[in-house]
Design a protein around this motif. Structure first.
Motif, mmCIF file in Angstrom:
data_model
loop_
_atom_site.group_PDB
_atom_site.id
_atom_site.type_symbol
_atom_site.label_atom_id
_atom_site.label_comp_id
_atom_site.label_asym_id
_atom_site.label_seq_id
_atom_site.Cartn_x
_atom_site.Cartn_y
_atom_site.Cartn_z
ATOM 1 N N GLY A 86 0.793 -1.226 0.000
ATOM 2 C CA GLY A 86 0.000 0.000 0.000
ATOM 3 C C GLY A 86 0.820 1.268 0.000
ATOM 4 N N PHE A 87 2.161 1.148 -0.110
ATOM 5 C CA PHE A 87 3.025 2.322 -0.084
ATOM 6 C C PHE A 87 4.042 2.262 -1.222
ATOM 7 C CE2 PHE A 87 1.471 1.893 4.221
ATOM 8 C CZ PHE A 87 1.225 3.201 4.612
ATOM 9 N N GLU A 88 4.472 3.445 -1.654
ATOM 10 C CA GLU A 88 5.560 3.518 -2.625
ATOM 11 C C GLU A 88 6.872 3.142 -1.929
ATOM 12 O OE1 GLU A 88 5.093 4.159 -5.728
ATOM 13 O OE2 GLU A 88 3.114 5.109 -5.803
ATOM 14 N N MET A 89 7.759 2.467 -2.650
ATOM 15 C CA MET A 89 9.044 2.071 -2.065
ATOM 16 C C MET A 89 9.946 3.294 -1.891
ATOM 17 S SD MET A 89 11.835 -0.740 -3.407
ATOM 18 C CE MET A 89 12.615 0.380 -4.558
ATOM 19 N N GLY A 90 10.739 3.270 -0.827
ATOM 20 C CA GLY A 90 11.712 4.328 -0.596
ATOM 21 C C GLY A 90 13.111 3.737 -0.514
ATOM 22 N N SER A 91 14.102 4.466 -1.024
ATOM 23 C CA SER A 91 15.485 3.973 -0.960
ATOM 24 C C SER A 91 16.420 5.130 -0.670
ATOM 25 C CB SER A 91 15.887 3.278 -2.268
ATOM 26 O OG SER A 91 15.892 4.202 -3.334
ATOM 27 N N ASN A 92 17.569 4.780 -0.095
ATOM 28 C CA ASN A 92 18.563 5.784 0.282
ATOM 29 C C ASN A 92 19.941 5.136 0.260
ATOM 30 O OD1 ASN A 92 19.643 8.181 1.108
ATOM 31 N ND2 ASN A 92 19.057 7.970 3.247
ATOM 32 N N THR A 93 20.898 5.780 -0.370
ATOM 33 C CA THR A 93 22.280 5.279 -0.412
ATOM 34 C C THR A 93 23.107 6.062 0.603
ATOM 35 O OG1 THR A 93 22.080 4.687 -2.751
ATOM 36 C CG2 THR A 93 24.295 4.897 -1.865
ATOM 37 N N VAL A 94 23.690 5.331 1.554
ATOM 38 C CA VAL A 94 24.434 5.967 2.647
ATOM 39 C C VAL A 94 25.854 5.419 2.683
ATOM 40 C CG1 VAL A 94 22.350 6.313 4.016
ATOM 41 C CG2 VAL A 94 23.669 4.221 4.312
ATOM 42 N N ALA A 95 26.748 6.185 3.292
ATOM 43 C CA ALA A 95 28.138 5.745 3.450
ATOM 44 C C ALA A 95 28.194 4.589 4.451
ATOM 45 C CB ALA A 95 29.004 6.905 3.922
ATOM 46 N N PHE A 96 29.041 3.610 4.145
ATOM 47 C CA PHE A 96 29.169 2.461 5.043
ATOM 48 C C PHE A 96 29.924 2.847 6.308
ATOM 49 C CE2 PHE A 96 31.598 -1.103 6.740
ATOM 50 C CZ PHE A 96 30.590 -2.020 6.965
ATOM 51 N N SER A 97 29.427 2.354 7.443
ATOM 52 C CA SER A 97 30.104 2.519 8.730
ATOM 53 C C SER A 97 29.613 1.404 9.648
ATOM 54 C CB SER A 97 29.821 3.899 9.340
ATOM 55 O OG SER A 97 28.459 4.003 9.701
ATOM 56 N N GLU A 98 30.190 1.321 10.817
ATOM 57 C CA GLU A 98 29.783 0.273 11.752
ATOM 58 C C GLU A 98 28.465 0.607 12.431
ATOM 59 O OE1 GLU A 98 32.913 -0.841 14.408
ATOM 60 O OE2 GLU A 98 34.401 -1.024 12.811
ATOM 61 N N GLU A 99 28.040 1.860 12.382
ATOM 62 C CA GLU A 99 26.742 2.283 12.918
ATOM 63 C C GLU A 99 26.058 3.126 11.841
ATOM 64 O OE1 GLU A 99 25.179 1.546 15.692
ATOM 65 O OE2 GLU A 99 26.787 0.348 16.593
ATOM 66 N N ILE A 100 25.012 2.577 11.237
ATOM 67 C CA ILE A 100 24.298 3.266 10.148
ATOM 68 C C ILE A 100 22.877 3.554 10.607
ATOM 69 C CG2 ILE A 100 23.510 3.130 7.765
ATOM 70 C CD1 ILE A 100 25.729 1.079 7.251
ATOM 71 N N ALA A 101 22.439 4.788 10.433
ATOM 72 C CA ALA A 101 21.061 5.174 10.760
ATOM 73 C C ALA A 101 20.353 5.603 9.481
ATOM 74 C CB ALA A 101 21.042 6.309 11.777
ATOM 75 N N ALA A 102 19.179 5.057 9.234
ATOM 76 C CA ALA A 102 18.417 5.401 8.024
ATOM 77 C C ALA A 102 16.923 5.349 8.327
ATOM 78 C CB ALA A 102 18.764 4.452 6.884
ATOM 79 N N ASP A 103 16.263 6.516 8.268
ATOM 80 C CA ASP A 103 14.818 6.612 8.464
ATOM 81 C C ASP A 103 14.139 6.785 7.106
ATOM 82 O OD1 ASP A 103 15.098 6.460 11.218
ATOM 83 O OD2 ASP A 103 15.292 8.634 11.428
ATOM 84 N N PHE A 104 12.894 6.311 7.010
ATOM 85 C CA PHE A 104 12.151 6.408 5.756
ATOM 86 C C PHE A 104 10.741 6.933 6.026
ATOM 87 C CE2 PHE A 104 15.330 3.172 4.985
ATOM 88 C CZ PHE A 104 15.790 3.480 3.716
ATOM 89 N N GLY A 105 10.288 7.818 5.143
ATOM 90 C CA GLY A 105 8.894 8.270 5.138
ATOM 91 C C GLY A 105 8.277 7.833 3.820
ATOM 92 N N LEU A 106 7.379 6.868 3.853
ATOM 93 C CA LEU A 106 6.808 6.306 2.636
ATOM 94 C C LEU A 106 5.463 6.955 2.313
ATOM 95 C CD1 LEU A 106 7.518 2.482 3.102
ATOM 96 C CD2 LEU A 106 9.015 4.262 2.180
ATOM 97 N N SER A 107 5.245 7.226 1.040
ATOM 98 C CA SER A 107 3.976 7.796 0.583
ATOM 99 C C SER A 107 3.035 6.668 0.164
ATOM 100 C CB SER A 107 4.204 8.737 -0.595
ATOM 101 O OG SER A 107 5.046 9.809 -0.240
ATOM 102 N N PRO A 108 1.742 6.801 0.455
ATOM 103 C CA PRO A 108 0.786 5.775 0.015
ATOM 104 C C PRO A 108 0.838 5.616 -1.504
ATOM 105 C CG PRO A 108 -0.237 7.246 1.606
ATOM 106 C CD PRO A 108 1.092 7.856 1.255
ATOM 107 N N SER A 109 0.788 4.377 -1.971
ATOM 108 C CA SER A 109 0.804 4.132 -3.408
ATOM 109 C C SER A 109 -0.516 4.592 -4.020
ATOM 110 C CB SER A 109 1.032 2.648 -3.711
ATOM 111 O OG SER A 109 0.043 1.858 -3.089
ATOM 112 N N THR A 110 -0.462 5.133 -5.225
ATOM 113 C CA THR A 110 -1.643 5.669 -5.877
ATOM 114 C C THR A 110 -1.957 4.904 -7.156
ATOM 115 O OG1 THR A 110 -0.295 7.304 -7.079
ATOM 116 C CG2 THR A 110 -1.252 7.987 -4.967
ATOM 117 N N THR A 111 -3.224 4.917 -7.525
ATOM 118 C CA THR A 111 -3.685 4.324 -8.777
ATOM 119 C C THR A 111 -4.251 5.434 -9.647
ATOM 120 O OG1 THR A 111 -4.241 2.241 -7.693
ATOM 121 C CG2 THR A 111 -5.262 2.653 -9.827
ATOM 122 N N GLN A 112 -3.809 5.491 -10.897
ATOM 123 C CA GLN A 112 -4.323 6.503 -11.817
ATOM 124 C C GLN A 112 -5.517 5.952 -12.582
ATOM 125 O OE1 GLN A 112 -1.693 9.346 -14.018
ATOM 126 N NE2 GLN A 112 -2.508 8.330 -15.828
ATOM 127 N N ALA A 113 -6.579 6.727 -12.602
ATOM 128 C CA ALA A 113 -7.798 6.305 -13.288
ATOM 129 C C ALA A 113 -8.291 7.430 -14.191
ATOM 130 C CB ALA A 113 -8.884 5.928 -12.291
#
Length: 204
Positions: A86-113
């Protein structure tokens, strides 16, 4: 390290294991706009170059996730993606480290009619120009689209909807005619024609 008996000449093969680095990725997946947590969202991490998957996990009831993984050949970056029904996919490319933090805000998927059709006079069959055609949800009454008929009585409106309704209430209005209304099944192509009766005035 290999132990062997002493001899004047010793030949021994030694196999080395690549040293691995342990890393932890954590964050939260929420809905855009409302900030509500998304439970059960899938979060994956891959190498941007080769596409090798490094980890996969799912979010808990509060939308948070945390996963620890080991990697022998440290990548310079990690591509992290979050997806949920029910949501659009989100992606993010981050620098590698031993502690990685990544938050995502996903938008509801839409249907065009697209809704289209014609509005004509029931008496003459002539097209009605300038009639207003609207589409709403039968339950909540939220308006999905609005269009105006052209000189040949046709109308067409393209709209997007996040939460697909099962049905759409379509109404045609013109000041010289009685209103027409139809409840039709929702689909990516909706065709609805109207034949309106001329408006009458009661005189005593």
């Amino acid at each position: 390290e290999v132990s062997t008996g002493f001899q004047p000449s010793v030949t021994e093969d030694v196999t080395l294991e690549a040293a691995s680095v342990e890393a932890t990725v954590s964050g939260a997946v929420t809905e855009n706009g409302t900030g509500d947590p998304i439970e059960g969202a899938s979060v994956t991490g891959t190498r941007p170059d080769g596409g090798e998957q490094l980890f996969e996990t799912t979010t808990s009831s509060d939308g948070s996730y945390e996963v620890t993984f080991e990697v022998a050949d440290e990548p310079s970056e990690v591509e992290i993606a979050a997806s949920a029904d029910g949501f659009e996919m989100g992606s993010n490319t981050v620098a590698f480290s031993e502690e990685i933090a990544a938050d995502f805000g996903l938008s509801p998927s839409t249907t065009q009619a697209t809704a289209s059709g014609t509005v004509t006079s029931e008496d003459t069959g002539d097209p009605i120009e300038g009639a207003s055609v609207t589409g709403t949800r039968p339950d909540g009454g939220e308006q999905l689209f609005e269009a105006t008929t052209s000189s040949d009585g046709t109308y067409e409106a393209t709209f997007e909807v996040a939460d697909e309704p099962s049905e759409v209430t379509i109404q045609a209005d013109d000041e010289n005619f009685e209103s027409g209304e139809q409840v039709v099944s929702f689909g990516q192509q909706i065709t609805t024609d109207f034949s309106l009766q001329p408006a009458t005035t009661e005189v005593t």
